[in-house]
Design a protein around this motif. Sequence first.
Motif, PDB file in Angstrom:
ATOM      1  N   TYR A 198       0.858  -1.143   0.033  1.00 27.56           N
ATOM      2  CA  TYR A 198       0.003   0.022  -0.023  1.00 27.56           C
ATOM      3  C   TYR A 198       0.956   1.464  -0.015  1.00 27.56           C
ATOM      4  CZ  TYR A 198      -3.257   3.792   1.874  1.00 27.56           C
ATOM      5  OH  TYR A 198      -3.713   4.917   1.971  1.00 27.56           O
ATOM      6  N   ILE A 199       0.578   2.206  -0.855  1.00 28.87           N
ATOM      7  CA  ILE A 199       1.613   3.301  -0.963  1.00 28.87           C
ATOM      8  C   ILE A 199       0.544   4.354  -0.277  1.00 28.87           C
ATOM      9  CG2 ILE A 199       2.342   5.239  -2.527  1.00 28.87           C
ATOM     10  CD1 ILE A 199       3.478   2.548  -2.984  1.00 28.87           C
ATOM     11  N   LYS A 200       1.201   4.998   1.016  1.00 28.62           N
ATOM     12  CA  LYS A 200       0.359   5.965   1.661  1.00 28.62           C
ATOM     13  C   LYS A 200      -0.070   7.003   1.284  1.00 28.62           C
ATOM     14  CE  LYS A 200       2.442   3.932   6.079  1.00 28.62           C
ATOM     15  NZ  LYS A 200       3.351   4.685   7.317  1.00 28.62           N
ATOM     16  N   GLN A 201       0.960   7.639   0.560  1.00 27.92           N
ATOM     17  CA  GLN A 201       0.641   9.347  -0.065  1.00 27.92           C
ATOM     18  C   GLN A 201      -0.458   9.142  -1.304  1.00 27.92           C
ATOM     19  OE1 GLN A 201       3.801   7.915  -0.063  1.00 27.92           O
ATOM     20  NE2 GLN A 201       5.032   8.949  -1.342  1.00 27.92           N
ATOM     21  N   PRO A 202      -1.077  10.272  -1.540  1.00 24.46           N
ATOM     22  CA  PRO A 202      -1.911  10.080  -2.878  1.00 24.46           C
ATOM     23  C   PRO A 202      -0.841  10.006  -4.141  1.00 24.46           C
ATOM     24  CG  PRO A 202      -2.393  11.832  -1.340  1.00 24.46           C
ATOM     25  CD  PRO A 202      -1.265  11.366  -0.673  1.00 24.46           C
ATOM     26  N   VAL A 203      -1.036   9.241  -5.081  1.00 30.12           N
ATOM     27  CA  VAL A 203      -0.175   9.022  -5.888  1.00 30.12           C
ATOM     28  C   VAL A 203      -0.967   8.941  -7.380  1.00 30.12           C
ATOM     29  CG1 VAL A 203       1.465   7.529  -7.130  1.00 30.12           C
ATOM     30  CG2 VAL A 203       1.443   7.608  -4.637  1.00 30.12           C
ATOM     31  N   GLU A 204      -0.516   9.624  -8.275  1.00 26.19           N
ATOM     32  CA  GLU A 204      -1.316   9.494  -9.761  1.00 26.19           C
ATOM     33  C   GLU A 204      -1.056   8.312 -10.120  1.00 26.19           C
ATOM     34  OE1 GLU A 204       0.394  12.242 -12.399  1.00 26.19           O
ATOM     35  OE2 GLU A 204       0.348  13.875 -11.189  1.00 26.19           O
ATOM     36  N   GLN A 205      -2.094   7.803 -11.063  1.00 31.02           N
ATOM     37  CA  GLN A 205      -2.202   6.291 -11.517  1.00 31.02           C
ATOM     38  C   GLN A 205      -0.954   6.319 -12.535  1.00 31.02           C
ATOM     39  OE1 GLN A 205      -4.143   4.115 -10.722  1.00 31.02           O
ATOM     40  NE2 GLN A 205      -3.609   2.568 -12.520  1.00 31.02           N
ATOM     41  N   ARG A 206      -0.439   7.086 -13.267  1.00 30.46           N
ATOM     42  CA  ARG A 206       0.587   6.884 -14.155  1.00 30.46           C
ATOM     43  C   ARG A 206       2.030   6.422 -13.302  1.00 30.46           C
ATOM     44  NH1 ARG A 206       4.154  10.992 -14.685  1.00 30.46           N
ATOM     45  NH2 ARG A 206       3.608  12.659 -13.986  1.00 30.46           N
ATOM     46  N   LYS A 207       1.971   7.242 -12.119  1.00 30.11           N
ATOM     47  CA  LYS A 207       3.372   6.827 -11.051  1.00 30.11           C
ATOM     48  C   LYS A 207       3.088   5.409 -10.590  1.00 30.11           C
ATOM     49  CE  LYS A 207       4.976  11.570 -10.585  1.00 30.11           C
ATOM     50  NZ  LYS A 207       6.076  11.859 -10.490  1.00 30.11           N
ATOM     51  N   VAL A 208       2.057   5.135 -10.332  1.00 29.64           N
ATOM     52  CA  VAL A 208       1.723   3.602  -9.618  1.00 29.64           C
ATOM     53  C   VAL A 208       1.989   2.871 -10.821  1.00 29.64           C
ATOM     54  CG1 VAL A 208      -0.011   2.136  -8.856  1.00 29.64           C
ATOM     55  CG2 VAL A 208      -0.009   4.379  -8.115  1.00 29.64           C
ATOM     56  N   LYS A 209       1.617   3.013 -12.102  1.00 35.26           N
ATOM     57  CA  LYS A 209       2.038   2.163 -12.954  1.00 35.26           C
ATOM     58  C   LYS A 209       3.602   2.258 -13.276  1.00 35.26           C
ATOM     59  CE  LYS A 209      -2.160   2.362 -15.706  1.00 35.26           C
ATOM     60  NZ  LYS A 209      -2.695   2.512 -16.928  1.00 35.26           N
ATOM     61  N   GLN A 210       4.455   3.415 -13.211  1.00 33.74           N
ATOM     62  CA  GLN A 210       5.585   3.333 -13.237  1.00 33.74           C
ATOM     63  C   GLN A 210       6.387   2.747 -11.970  1.00 33.74           C
ATOM     64  OE1 GLN A 210       6.366   7.730 -12.949  1.00 33.74           O
ATOM     65  NE2 GLN A 210       6.459   7.761 -15.399  1.00 33.74           N
ATOM     66  N   LEU A 211       5.863   2.736 -10.985  1.00 39.44           N
ATOM     67  CA  LEU A 211       6.362   2.000 -10.008  1.00 39.44           C
ATOM     68  C   LEU A 211       6.295   0.706  -9.930  1.00 39.44           C
ATOM     69  CD1 LEU A 211       7.980   1.840  -7.145  1.00 39.44           C
ATOM     70  CD2 LEU A 211       5.590   2.267  -6.095  1.00 39.44           C
ATOM     71  N   SER A 212       5.015   0.143 -10.737  1.00 34.98           N
ATOM     72  CA  SER A 212       4.772  -1.492 -10.634  1.00 34.98           C
ATOM     73  C   SER A 212       5.800  -1.679 -11.909  1.00 34.98           C
ATOM     74  CB  SER A 212       3.443  -1.509 -11.233  1.00 34.98           C
ATOM     75  OG  SER A 212       3.061  -2.741 -11.481  1.00 34.98           O
ATOM     76  N   LYS A 213       6.146  -1.119 -12.729  1.00 35.02           N
ATOM     77  CA  LYS A 213       7.337  -1.462 -13.818  1.00 35.02           C
ATOM     78  C   LYS A 213       8.420  -1.629 -13.286  1.00 35.02           C
ATOM     79  CE  LYS A 213       4.664   0.012 -18.035  1.00 35.02           C
ATOM     80  NZ  LYS A 213       4.891   0.829 -19.100  1.00 35.02           N
ATOM     81  N   ILE A 214       8.699  -0.623 -12.480  1.00 35.72           N
ATOM     82  CA  ILE A 214      10.155  -0.807 -11.775  1.00 35.72           C
ATOM     83  C   ILE A 214      10.470  -2.040 -10.862  1.00 35.72           C
ATOM     84  CG2 ILE A 214      11.552   0.370  -9.742  1.00 35.72           C
ATOM     85  CD1 ILE A 214      10.662   3.159 -10.933  1.00 35.72           C
ATOM     86  N   VAL A 215       9.175  -2.309 -10.017  1.00 33.22           N
ATOM     87  CA  VAL A 215       9.213  -3.639  -9.055  1.00 33.22           C
ATOM     88  C   VAL A 215       9.237  -4.707 -10.029  1.00 33.22           C
ATOM     89  CG1 VAL A 215       7.948  -4.894  -7.478  1.00 33.22           C
ATOM     90  CG2 VAL A 215       8.327  -2.195  -7.247  1.00 33.22           C
ATOM     91  N   ASP A 216       8.656  -4.436 -10.790  1.00 35.50           N
ATOM     92  CA  ASP A 216       8.333  -5.829 -11.982  1.00 35.50           C
ATOM     93  C   ASP A 216       9.616  -6.281 -12.367  1.00 35.50           C
ATOM     94  OD1 ASP A 216       6.798  -7.850 -12.845  1.00 35.50           O
ATOM     95  OD2 ASP A 216       6.270  -6.641 -14.669  1.00 35.50           O
ATOM     96  N   GLY A 217      10.558  -5.360 -12.656  1.00 27.98           N
ATOM     97  CA  GLY A 217      12.031  -5.443 -13.015  1.00 27.98           C
ATOM     98  C   GLY A 217      12.955  -5.914 -11.969  1.00 27.98           C
ATOM     99  N   MET A 218      12.572  -6.209 -10.832  1.00 31.24           N
ATOM    100  CA  MET A 218      13.535  -6.633  -9.819  1.00 31.24           C
ATOM    101  C   MET A 218      13.999  -7.927  -9.846  1.00 31.24           C
ATOM    102  SD  MET A 218      12.044  -5.146  -6.276  1.00 31.24           S
ATOM    103  CE  MET A 218      13.251  -5.924  -5.218  1.00 31.24           C
ATOM    104  N   HIS A 219      15.127  -8.400  -9.493  1.00 32.29           N
ATOM    105  CA  HIS A 219      15.695  -9.882  -9.592  1.00 32.29           C
ATOM    106  C   HIS A 219      14.703 -10.725  -8.575  1.00 32.29           C
ATOM    107  CE1 HIS A 219      18.001 -13.473  -9.587  1.00 32.29           C
ATOM    108  NE2 HIS A 219      17.911 -13.483  -8.344  1.00 32.29           N
ATOM    109  N   GLY A 220      14.000 -11.626  -9.026  1.00 30.83           N
ATOM    110  CA  GLY A 220      12.896 -12.588  -8.149  1.00 30.83           C
ATOM    111  C   GLY A 220      11.631 -12.245  -8.395  1.00 30.83           C
ATOM    112  N   VAL A 221      11.418 -11.082  -8.879  1.00 29.89           N
ATOM    113  CA  VAL A 221       9.708 -10.729  -9.050  1.00 29.89           C
ATOM    114  C   VAL A 221       9.084 -11.186 -10.237  1.00 29.89           C
ATOM    115  CG1 VAL A 221       8.288  -8.552  -9.423  1.00 29.89           C
ATOM    116  CG2 VAL A 221      10.129  -8.562  -7.745  1.00 29.89           C
ATOM    117  N   ILE A 222       8.189 -11.883 -10.195  1.00 26.81           N
ATOM    118  CA  ILE A 222       7.568 -12.632 -11.332  1.00 26.81           C
ATOM    119  C   ILE A 222       6.532 -11.734 -12.178  1.00 26.81           C
ATOM    120  CG2 ILE A 222       6.343 -14.627 -11.872  1.00 26.81           C
ATOM    121  CD1 ILE A 222       7.447 -15.868  -9.368  1.00 26.81           C
TER     122      ILE A 222
END
Length: 77
Positions: free
Chosen positions: A11-35
């Motif tokens: 859960y992201i605590k602060q208000p975040v624009e949808q496009r930023k959440v999508k960017q963050l999701s892509k960053i996490v998606d690129g982590m080693h071990g993340v499926i």
Amino acid sequence: MRNHNATVIIYIKQPVEQRKVKQLSKIVDGMHGVIGTKISKMAKSFFSVDYDPYATDSRNILDHVRNQGYSAVLVGM
């Protein structure tokens, strides 16, 4: 062949624009071990992360999100 994936919900605590959440999701998606990641359609500040617990862990994923400048917490596993 091992196939014992785990899922964590972040859960992201602060208000975040949808496009930023999508960017963050892509960053996490690129982590080693993340499926994969999936953003909640109902609550845009929540996203789930499927990962290989032999390659990474929930704490590492959360730390990676926080290192991107977000205030976040784990809310489910």
